[in-house]
Each structure stands twice: as C-alpha cells, then as structure tokens.
Design a protein around this motif. Structure first.
Motif, short mmCIF file in Angstrom:
data_model
loop_
_atom_site.label_atom_id
_atom_site.label_comp_id
_atom_site.label_asym_id
_atom_site.label_seq_id
_atom_site.Cartn_x
_atom_site.Cartn_y
_atom_site.Cartn_z
N CYS A 208 74.22 14.66 38.12
CA CYS A 208 73.50 15.19 37.20
C CYS A 208 71.86 15.42 37.64
O CYS A 208 71.39 16.36 36.96
N ALA A 209 71.40 14.79 38.64
CA ALA A 209 70.07 14.80 39.36
C ALA A 209 70.10 16.54 39.89
O ALA A 209 68.92 17.10 39.74
N VAL A 210 71.21 16.98 40.41
CA VAL A 210 71.06 18.33 41.04
C VAL A 210 71.09 19.13 39.89
O VAL A 210 70.54 20.37 39.89
N LYS A 211 71.80 19.00 38.89
CA LYS A 211 72.16 19.90 37.69
C LYS A 211 71.03 19.92 36.85
O LYS A 211 70.76 20.98 36.47
N ILE B 72 73.46 26.57 39.58
CA ILE B 72 73.55 25.24 39.91
C ILE B 72 75.02 25.12 39.70
O ILE B 72 75.74 24.28 40.22
N ASP B 73 75.56 25.17 38.60
CA ASP B 73 77.24 25.27 38.28
C ASP B 73 77.98 25.49 39.34
O ASP B 73 79.00 24.91 39.73
N GLN B 74 77.86 26.61 39.89
CA GLN B 74 78.34 27.49 41.01
C GLN B 74 78.32 26.63 42.12
O GLN B 74 79.48 26.50 42.84
N LYS B 75 77.41 26.18 42.46
CA LYS B 75 77.18 25.29 43.51
C LYS B 75 77.78 24.17 43.33
O LYS B 75 78.64 23.72 44.46
N LEU B 76 77.85 23.29 42.31
CA LEU B 76 78.52 22.08 42.22
C LEU B 76 80.10 22.22 42.10
O LEU B 76 80.78 21.20 42.22
#
Length: 477
Positions: A453-456, A33-37
């Motif tokens: 935050c919702a995505v993470k 997820i971090d990589q995506k963000l």
C-alpha cells in the motif's frame, strides 16, 4: 459521481452515488504502479530456502502435533536422551505408517467430499457477483458464481441422512483423522504441482521469479477456473471450513456415543466452526473483493493450506476432546459464559468489519446489491462512508470499524482462534497452535499489505495512516 468533502478533508459518498456508482478506474500513474506491483519484485518467506523449509517442515509438524495429541495424552514429547533419538523417530514413523496411512477408506471419504462439492458448485444455482478490476487482465472484472449457501445446506442435509441411515456415521471422521490428513496432504501437493505445470504449459503465468520451487510455492496462475467454478474461491470455503465444521460435529457425535451427552466445550466448537463456515457462505459475494481473490496466486501457499493445513491443524481441541475424558477440561458456569461471550463478540466484529470493507468496495464500483442471507448482522454496511480518495484512483475506507484500526478483522479473527484453544483450558498446549501460528501469519501478511500500500498510494497512504493511527488494537498498537 456525487461526493462531498468533510472538514477533515475526507470524502463521503452521498446516497445517490451509492445507487448509481461506476467503476473507479486508476489514473495513468496508478496503472504504472499496478504494473510494477504485478511483477515479481523480491522474494518473500525467506526465498527458495525458506519455502523449501515450509513445504517440508509444516507437514512434519502436523504429524508430530497429531501424534502427541492422540498417543501421548496431548503433551509435547521429545527424545529422552541421545540414545533415544533413533528409537523416538522410529516410534513417530510407526504412528504415521500405521495410524495415518492413506488407505482406501480415507480416499473415498476425502475424494468423495471434493467430487460432491465440485458437483454442487457447478449444478446449484447461484448469485453472480462481479469482482474487482484485475490489473493483469487489463482491469477486466471477472464474474463469480456465489452458490455456497445452497451447496453447504444441501451438504448438511446429505450428511444427516447418511449418518442416521448408518451409511456413513459422522463419528468416522474423527476416528480416521490421521488417514484423512495424509490423503489431504497428498491432494494438496498433487494439485499444487499439477496446476503449476498446467499454467506454465497452457496458461498465463504471472509474477514468476524464475526459481522453480519458489514459483511452485507462490503459484503461477491467478484466476484458475473449471467451467463456472472459480477454483480459488471454491477451495477457500468448500473444503477446509466444511471439514472443520464436520470434524466438530463428528467429535460431538463421538462424545454422545461414549458418554451419553455433549460437553459445553464441544458444543462451543460446534458453534464456533458453524459461525465461521456460515459467515463464509452467507457473505460469499464479499470474497471476490478480498486480497486472496484479487492478488494472491494459486500455489502451494494457498492450495495445500486449504486442502490440508486449515482442516487438520486448526481443530486440535476437537481431536483432544474426542479422545479424552471430559473431566480434563471441565469449567465453571461463569467461565463458560465468558468463553461464549468472547467468541460471539469477536465474531460480530469480524463478520461486520469484513462486510463493511467488501461492500464499501462494491459501493465504489457501483455493483452493490444487498443479499438477505442469514444472519445479516446490524452495522454490516456503512451508509455514506468516509474515505480517503487516492491519486491512484482507489478509495481507502476510514469509517465503521475501519476508523479504529487498519486491521480490525485480524484482531477479531485472532481472538476467535484463541478461544478455540481456551475451550480446553490448560489440558494440552497443542490446541493453542492455531492461535500462535495465526498471529505470526497475520503479522507477516499485514506487513506485506502495508508495504504494498505504501508503494501503491504514496503520500495518500501516509494521510490514511495519520487518520487511522493503529494497525491492530485501538489505543495500543
């Protein structure tokens, strides 16, 4: 790491875990997820067209409001008729050309401040603070030299010596506001463009969109450094808030030289700006734990705003008071009591809520050390804090001020900005620009943060929101 679970399903650290903590690494899913963000996903601020409007429109607005404030009795002015449009803009331009020219004196003053603050940041000993793990650096943590408190006190002593010896009178700051503002704008644009090309050519640009103007606005680099100096953290405190404070002091000196006394309104601004600056320097070790350091890139959005936007658009009340008779904004004693009490209450909530959040992150990493800098306020650290443990690996604080709303610091910060306009009452609408602009910025930034935050955090974010129901004001919104 020792924890205990309360009946409401929240985790609470024990005393032993606070003193012997360790970095909580994200899970494998969290890393994905971090990589995506950490990539460019979509345009913000209206995309390329929106950022062009901001980069051209905001400097123009700054000039317009300053001209109205100083040359038109603090009132907003417009062309009187269609025939007056060209002459009106001609008059505006003449004020900029003559009264806001980037003269040599302004370059000496503004450039001198930058050089002096860089020298002090490099030379003065400081406390070394570890930052948050940075996804784009493989979760490496950076060290930050926190010496602002020593640097700023040295700056205050230097300014006092220069003023009383007559080498540099502090009244000259407010007298040369327009010239200094233009120089600050030039520096803001220059550093923005320079850092963009340096990073693209020699550095490691991240989250790039491929659109030149948009990437200049958002920035290309995340952690720019000059020797031991983290430029992003240095700029956030050492230039804008130092200038804001000294402009207030300059306004007070101007009043004293003109009338033989300083009004409670001007004294209010000196107190308000000192509180803000001192909060930043005495808790500087908390800054590496913030969104600005962890995620925001160093582009026009941050660079121009700190070099020019903050010091030359937040302080309009001081500019007005320095050029107008005190009879225009005289209050009753009870009004002054309410004004000062509102400022101090908002400041307490802002200072302690920011401290609670940043020091909770330090507790989670196991790197928390309490610094005894003045003034450390009661309840600035939550002992055995409750939190939501996310599957991502991070922890969401639901204790202290953060049990009442998701952004208590924003509410308090905005309230302080409102008092910076209220200190002159209804004498001019222009000093209220800060609070009006700031609420727009905070709402927009809050939306960006909540979406991320919702995505993470996914369902854990939903759980957090069910516990901390209000975004800003408890019981209202």
């Amino acid at each position: 790491m020792a924890t205990k679970v309360n009946g409401d399903g929240l985790r609470q650290r024990t005393a032993s875990s606070q003193s012997n903590g360790k970095v909580v690494a994200p899970s494998e899913e969290g890393k994905k997820i971090d990589q995506k963000l950490d990539q460019h996903l979509e345009y913000e601020f209206g995309g390329p067209a929106g950022v062009i409007a901001i980069m051209t429109g905001f400097p123009i607005l700054m000039y317009y409001l300053w001209i109205c404030l100083v040359f038109y009795d603090g009132q907003l002015v417009f062309p009187k008729s269609s025939d007056d449009i060209v002459p009106f803009f001609g008059r505006m331009w003449e004020h900029v050309r003559v009264d806001a020219s980037p003269n040599l004196y302004a370059w000496k003053v503004y450039g001198g401040l930058i050089i002096y603050q860089l020298f002090l940041a490099w030379w003065v000993p400081g406390y070394m603070q570890e930052g948050l793990p940075v996804p784009s650096l493989g979760y490496k943590t950076l060290m930050y030299k926190c010496n602002a408190i020593g640097c700023i006190y040295i700056t205050w002593v230097t300014a006092a010596v220069l003023h009383y010896t007559g080498i540099f009178r502090l009244t000259e700051i407010i007298d040369n506001f327009g010239h200094l503002m233009t120089v600050a704008m030039i520096v803001g644009f220059g550093v923005t463009i320079g850092m963009y090309f340096l990073t693209v050519t020699f550095g490691n640009p991240i989250r790039m969109s491929g659109n030149f103007i948009y990437d200049v606005f958002m920035g290309a680099c995340l952690n720019p450094r000059l020797g031991p100096i983290d430029l992003k953290m240095w700029l956030e405190v050492r230039i804008p808030w130092v200038l804001v404070f000294f402009m207030s002091v300059s306004g007070a000196c101007k009043q004293y030289e003109t009338y033989g006394y300083v009004t409670p309104n001007m004294a209010f601004m000196c107190l308000a700006t000192w509180l803000y600056l001192n909060a930043c320097i005495k808790g500087e070790e908390c800054i590496p734990q913030t969104w600005d350091m962890f995620h925001e890139k160093w582009g026009f959005l941050v660079i121009f705003w700190n070099f020019a936007g903050v010091p030359f658009s937040y302080i309009y009340s001081v500019v007005y008071m320095a050029s107008h008779d005190p009879s225009h904004y005289k209050f009753s004693t009870p009004t002054y009591v309410v004004l000062y009490a509102t400022l101090l209450t908002a400041y307490y909530i802002w200072d302690t809520s920011m401290s609670q959040k940043s020091r909770f992150k330090m507790q989670t990493q196991g790197i928390f050390t309490y610094r005894k800098t003045f003034p450390q306020l009661p309840w600035n650290v939550v002992n055995n804090p409750r939190f939501v443990q996310t599957a991502h690996g991070n922890r969401l604080l639901v204790d202290g001020w953060w049990r009442y709303s998701r952004k208590p610091n924003y509410v308090a910060d905005w309230t302080m900005s409102l008092t910076w306009g209220l200190c002159i009452g209804a004498a001019s609408p222009i000093p209220y620009f800060y609070s009006v602009f700031f609420i727009v910025v905070l709402i927009h930034r809050c939306g960006r943060d909540f979406e991320r935050c919702a995505v993470k955090y996914g369902k854990d974010w939903e759980k957090y929101c069910s516990i901390v129901k209000y975004k800003f004001i408890p019981g209202i919104y």
